[in-house]
Scaffold this motif. Sequence first.
Motif, PDB file in Angstrom:
ATOM      1  N   MET A  64       1.161  -1.005   0.025  1.00  0.00           N
ATOM      2  CA  MET A  64      -0.132  -0.284  -0.360  1.00  0.00           C
ATOM      3  C   MET A  64       1.324   1.485  -0.094  1.00  0.00           C
ATOM      4  SD  MET A  64      -2.941  -0.602   0.008  1.00  0.00           S
ATOM      5  CE  MET A  64      -4.044  -1.887   0.316  1.00  0.00           C
ATOM      6  N   SER A  65       0.074   2.702  -0.168  1.00  0.00           N
ATOM      7  CA  SER A  65       0.787   3.853  -0.857  1.00  0.00           C
ATOM      8  C   SER A  65       0.537   4.460   0.767  1.00  0.00           C
ATOM      9  CB  SER A  65       0.677   4.701  -1.437  1.00  0.00           C
ATOM     10  OG  SER A  65      -0.845   5.128  -1.399  1.00  0.00           O
ATOM     11  N   PRO A  66       0.961   4.901   0.987  1.00  0.00           N
ATOM     12  CA  PRO A  66       1.179   5.853   2.656  1.00  0.00           C
ATOM     13  C   PRO A  66      -0.515   6.171   2.433  1.00  0.00           C
ATOM     14  CG  PRO A  66       2.571   6.862   1.353  1.00  0.00           C
ATOM     15  CD  PRO A  66       2.618   6.439   0.249  1.00  0.00           C
ATOM     16  N   THR A  67      -0.795   6.576   1.124  1.00  0.00           N
ATOM     17  CA  THR A  67      -2.385   7.324   1.313  1.00  0.00           C
ATOM     18  C   THR A  67      -3.233   6.140   1.237  1.00  0.00           C
ATOM     19  OG1 THR A  67      -1.950   7.768  -0.638  1.00  0.00           O
ATOM     20  CG2 THR A  67      -2.352   9.416   1.191  1.00  0.00           C
ATOM     21  N   ASN A  68      -3.332   4.149   1.505  1.00  0.00           N
ATOM     22  CA  ASN A  68      -3.747   3.650   1.421  1.00  0.00           C
ATOM     23  C   ASN A  68      -4.544   2.765  -0.010  1.00  0.00           C
ATOM     24  OD1 ASN A  68      -3.455   2.341   4.166  1.00  0.00           O
ATOM     25  ND2 ASN A  68      -4.891   3.569   4.381  1.00  0.00           N
ATOM     26  N   LYS A  69      -3.761   3.041  -1.023  1.00  0.00           N
ATOM     27  CA  LYS A  69      -4.117   2.946  -2.063  1.00  0.00           C
ATOM     28  C   LYS A  69      -2.434   1.781  -2.952  1.00  0.00           C
ATOM     29  CE  LYS A  69      -6.468   7.473  -4.320  1.00  0.00           C
ATOM     30  NZ  LYS A  69      -5.524   8.862  -4.175  1.00  0.00           N
ATOM     31  N   SER A  70      -3.306   1.162  -3.375  1.00  0.00           N
ATOM     32  CA  SER A  70      -1.943  -0.498  -4.059  1.00  0.00           C
ATOM     33  C   SER A  70      -0.859   0.251  -4.497  1.00  0.00           C
ATOM     34  CB  SER A  70      -2.788  -1.308  -5.174  1.00  0.00           C
ATOM     35  OG  SER A  70      -4.005  -1.177  -4.170  1.00  0.00           O
ATOM     36  N   THR A  71       0.140  -0.095  -4.649  1.00  0.00           N
ATOM     37  CA  THR A  71       1.525  -0.126  -5.122  1.00  0.00           C
ATOM     38  C   THR A  71       1.775  -0.817  -6.424  1.00  0.00           C
ATOM     39  OG1 THR A  71       2.922  -1.083  -3.312  1.00  0.00           O
ATOM     40  CG2 THR A  71       2.641   1.051  -3.224  1.00  0.00           C
ATOM     41  N   PHE A  72       0.717  -2.059  -6.213  1.00  0.00           N
ATOM     42  CA  PHE A  72       1.473  -2.848  -7.460  1.00  0.00           C
ATOM     43  C   PHE A  72       0.280  -3.476  -7.839  1.00  0.00           C
ATOM     44  CE2 PHE A  72       3.327  -5.077  -3.697  1.00  0.00           C
ATOM     45  CZ  PHE A  72       2.497  -6.747  -3.750  1.00  0.00           C
ATOM     46  N   VAL A  73       0.198  -4.067  -8.173  1.00  0.00           N
ATOM     47  CA  VAL A  73      -0.571  -5.205  -9.112  1.00  0.00           C
ATOM     48  C   VAL A  73       0.100  -6.637  -9.511  1.00  0.00           C
ATOM     49  CG1 VAL A  73      -2.744  -3.889  -8.939  1.00  0.00           C
ATOM     50  CG2 VAL A  73      -1.565  -4.672 -10.840  1.00  0.00           C
ATOM     51  N   THR A  74      -0.457  -7.657  -9.490  1.00  0.00           N
ATOM     52  CA  THR A  74       0.068  -9.011 -10.341  1.00  0.00           C
ATOM     53  C   THR A  74      -0.834  -9.953 -11.009  1.00  0.00           C
ATOM     54  OG1 THR A  74      -0.790 -10.546  -8.116  1.00  0.00           O
ATOM     55  CG2 THR A  74       1.892  -9.909  -7.831  1.00  0.00           C
ATOM     56  N   LEU A  75      -0.031 -10.568 -12.074  1.00  0.00           N
ATOM     57  CA  LEU A  75      -0.804 -10.923 -13.016  1.00  0.00           C
ATOM     58  C   LEU A  75       0.066 -12.328 -12.883  1.00  0.00           C
ATOM     59  CD1 LEU A  75      -1.222  -8.932 -16.420  1.00  0.00           C
ATOM     60  CD2 LEU A  75      -3.072  -9.715 -14.797  1.00  0.00           C
ATOM     61  N   SER A  76      -1.105 -13.255 -12.775  1.00  0.00           N
ATOM     62  CA  SER A  76      -0.828 -14.156 -12.712  1.00  0.00           C
ATOM     63  C   SER A  76      -0.351 -15.278 -14.201  1.00  0.00           C
ATOM     64  CB  SER A  76      -1.148 -15.381 -11.861  1.00  0.00           C
ATOM     65  OG  SER A  76      -2.707 -15.819 -12.331  1.00  0.00           O
ATOM     66  N   VAL A  77       0.372 -16.543 -14.569  1.00  0.00           N
ATOM     67  CA  VAL A  77       0.709 -16.623 -15.651  1.00  0.00           C
ATOM     68  C   VAL A  77      -0.861 -17.842 -15.736  1.00  0.00           C
ATOM     69  CG1 VAL A  77       1.491 -18.451 -16.664  1.00  0.00           C
ATOM     70  CG2 VAL A  77       2.468 -17.393 -15.083  1.00  0.00           C
ATOM     71  N   ASP A  78      -1.735 -18.345 -15.104  1.00  0.00           N
ATOM     72  CA  ASP A  78      -2.939 -18.319 -14.881  1.00  0.00           C
ATOM     73  C   ASP A  78      -3.786 -17.718 -15.519  1.00  0.00           C
ATOM     74  OD1 ASP A  78      -2.857 -21.037 -13.887  1.00  0.00           O
ATOM     75  OD2 ASP A  78      -3.308 -20.650 -11.903  1.00  0.00           O
ATOM     76  N   GLU A  79      -4.014 -16.631 -14.914  1.00  0.00           N
ATOM     77  CA  GLU A  79      -4.651 -15.241 -15.405  1.00  0.00           C
ATOM     78  C   GLU A  79      -4.650 -14.664 -17.038  1.00  0.00           C
ATOM     79  OE1 GLU A  79      -5.670 -11.868 -12.871  1.00  0.00           O
ATOM     80  OE2 GLU A  79      -3.899 -12.883 -11.617  1.00  0.00           O
ATOM     81  N   LEU A  80      -3.248 -14.826 -16.838  1.00  0.00           N
ATOM     82  CA  LEU A  80      -2.708 -14.751 -18.610  1.00  0.00           C
ATOM     83  C   LEU A  80      -2.744 -15.703 -19.289  1.00  0.00           C
ATOM     84  CD1 LEU A  80       0.605 -13.172 -17.465  1.00  0.00           C
ATOM     85  CD2 LEU A  80      -1.087 -12.034 -19.168  1.00  0.00           C
ATOM     86  N   ASP A  81      -3.042 -16.651 -19.534  1.00  0.00           N
ATOM     87  CA  ASP A  81      -3.496 -18.158 -19.896  1.00  0.00           C
ATOM     88  C   ASP A  81      -4.903 -17.916 -20.201  1.00  0.00           C
ATOM     89  OD1 ASP A  81      -0.811 -19.287 -20.012  1.00  0.00           O
ATOM     90  OD2 ASP A  81      -1.226 -20.703 -18.289  1.00  0.00           O
ATOM     91  N   LYS A  82      -5.729 -17.486 -19.310  1.00  0.00           N
ATOM     92  CA  LYS A  82      -7.120 -17.670 -20.003  1.00  0.00           C
ATOM     93  C   LYS A  82      -7.415 -16.685 -20.286  1.00  0.00           C
ATOM     94  CE  LYS A  82      -8.844 -18.269 -15.577  1.00  0.00           C
ATOM     95  NZ  LYS A  82      -8.815 -18.215 -13.413  1.00  0.00           N
ATOM     96  N   LYS A  83      -6.605 -15.179 -20.862  1.00  0.00           N
ATOM     97  CA  LYS A  83      -6.787 -14.050 -22.595  1.00  0.00           C
ATOM     98  C   LYS A  83      -6.745 -14.672 -23.284  1.00  0.00           C
ATOM     99  CE  LYS A  83      -5.704 -10.311 -18.816  1.00  0.00           C
ATOM    100  NZ  LYS A  83      -7.122  -9.736 -18.526  1.00  0.00           N
ATOM    101  N   PHE A  84      -5.684 -15.603 -23.064  1.00  0.00           N
ATOM    102  CA  PHE A  84      -5.511 -16.239 -24.767  1.00  0.00           C
ATOM    103  C   PHE A  84      -6.279 -18.008 -24.979  1.00  0.00           C
ATOM    104  CE2 PHE A  84      -1.331 -14.048 -22.913  1.00  0.00           C
ATOM    105  CZ  PHE A  84      -1.790 -13.262 -23.999  1.00  0.00           C
ATOM    106  N   ILE A  85      -7.067 -17.794 -24.567  1.00  0.00           N
ATOM    107  CA  ILE A  85      -8.168 -19.285 -24.942  1.00  0.00           C
ATOM    108  C   ILE A  85      -8.195 -18.707 -26.194  1.00  0.00           C
ATOM    109  CG2 ILE A  85      -9.971 -20.392 -24.290  1.00  0.00           C
ATOM    110  CD1 ILE A  85      -8.594 -20.490 -21.545  1.00  0.00           C
TER     111      ILE A  85
END
Length: 617
Positions: A596-617
């Motif tokens: 989290m940033s100091p103002t409680n916002k996400s500093t990063f997101v993750t994209l898993s290979v599974d999620e990526l795989d789904k996008k390529f179906i």
Amino acid sequence: MSDIIQLLPDHVANQIAAGEVVQRPASVVKELLENAIDAKATTIKLLVKDAGKTLVQVIDNGSGMSVTDSRLSFERHATSKIRSAEDLFQLHTKGFRGEALASIAAIAHVELKTRQAHDEVGTQLIVEGSEVVSQEVVVTPKGTSIAVKNLFFNIPARRNFLKSNQVETRHIIDEFHRVALAHPNIQFVMYHNGSEVFNLPESNYRQRIVNIFGAKTNEKLVPVNEETEVVKISGFVGKPEYAKKTRGEQFFFVNDRFIKSAYLNHAISSAFEGLLKDSTHPSYFLNLTVDPQTIDINIHPTKTEIKFDDEHTLYAILRASVKHSLGQFNIAPVLDFDRDANLDTPYEYKDKHHPNVPNIEVDRSFNPFQEKQVSGKQTTFLKKQTLANWDSLYVGLESKGTQTQQDFTSVQFESEEQTGSIFKDSNQVETKQTTFQIQNKYIISTIKSGMLVIDQYRAHQRVLYEDFLQHITVKESMSQQLLFPVQLHFSPQEIEILRQVKEDLEHTGFLFSNFTNDGIEISGVPVHVPESEVSVILEQLISDIENEVPDSNFSPTDLLAKSMAKSLAVKSGQSLTVTEQEHLVNSLFGCKEPNMSPTNKSTFVTLSVDELDKKFI
Ligand code: ADP
Ligand code: MG
């Protein structure tokens, strides 16, 4: 069944009315100052203790009251200002409802001293919770003094709802500003806990603004003057380049009364269209004089909202006259915020071969490590990117040291070497590149399970925030002495705010060689803070504190760390070398709360290979 309806006793009715009129000490300030103005005073003194919780006192040299009037003034609906409903449409006074004194006396201990010019002696009245406790003849100067003590003494719930002294003081100062700005021909003095905060001599409007907001305001003002059949407009707008991040200095007065109007505010914003940097707000100090018959002030108990007969015309006139002034004073054409940064690229740099250019498209217009090449023509945006900012990244790393690797609990990196070697030799082109920057905003990094998208600005804020916080709390920061102390001028209100965080600022490494009501002198700054940033940091800090509506767990330390992190962090839009990207990623995951940033916002997101795989179906 017997009748059950009863008339409320006066003191109860007054207490209920007080709920509308008196929300906080600042409301008392407003009512008393307005009464003094209505009494035609030429000098008005405001004395406040403990943010008004202990005392609000207003002393004026106005008309004073007779013995009978002073008793009557505390009755509800007792006013000398209107006699019939028709008078409501010819108002030339601030008050007219005749409820302020009655309301205040219902919920506080009030001491009134008053004398009319032609009387030898005056009257002293003490009223507590609507009850007259004593009435005496006194020797007192011409005019009126009303002291309101222990506000809400008989309504503990209201008293407990008051905010911190800092917040209540701010509200009081806001009211004081509003009244003082509307009446430059009256001298106003304000004391808080015995020390003078403002002393505003009788002056013209421009001088009054400058006396309140500080000498540096003068050069920022553009006069606006327009006279039409519907309205006469006079006053000033702030030059666009001085627009603030906060809405602080925005004042409309209608017939010398401060009012709030989102609609008219919009007229001003639209006159500034295209001239302001994103998320900044123009300052304005505008007086509208209209026929009292065309407005209705009666729609809000605190009288800050009024209804205009013809709001649309007013909007159009206001917008046009502000536009006209900006044009006339040549403000519009010289502005060039959207300047193409490429134009300013120091060209030795542009042509220079750089061995570490990633294989993706990067913005090469800026190199934070080449401070010396920054040409004088650079915009302030570019000037901000200094070497020292980057040093602070390394500092975060150094202090966290070995801990860095153990803290990678939530994110596992693909390649061991990234975490092993923090300071990679930038000439080792063969080293596998593990981070990429996109849109000069996000850093992409690969992790075992997929990929990580990091918001660079938020991430860097987190790193700096934890670093500052640590320095402040352990109180062992490093300070770098400045060869020549920096003098900065602030308005008394701003100084008051800085005073509250002075000690914490010292713990981060600031050294103050002088700290007075007009300004401060800084002889040392935190090690990694560039001298050129000092005023920006302090201004940001003041604005953050002003805007924070602190609750019970408000911590100045925390706010200071957040504010400095915000000022110094690399912004979106800034191109980072691969080394810098990696440092940032490493430092982020060395933090206690990397997510989290100091103002409680996400500093990063993750994209898993599974999620990526789904996008390529
Ligand atoms: P309003 O201002 O709406 O008339 P207030 O309750 O504020 O009602 O004041 C009641 C009356 O007391 C005023 O109408 C005025 O006649 C008198 N008064 C209040 N304050 C002062 C003052 N500072 N000097 C002279 N008269 C005052
Ligand atoms: Mg009044």
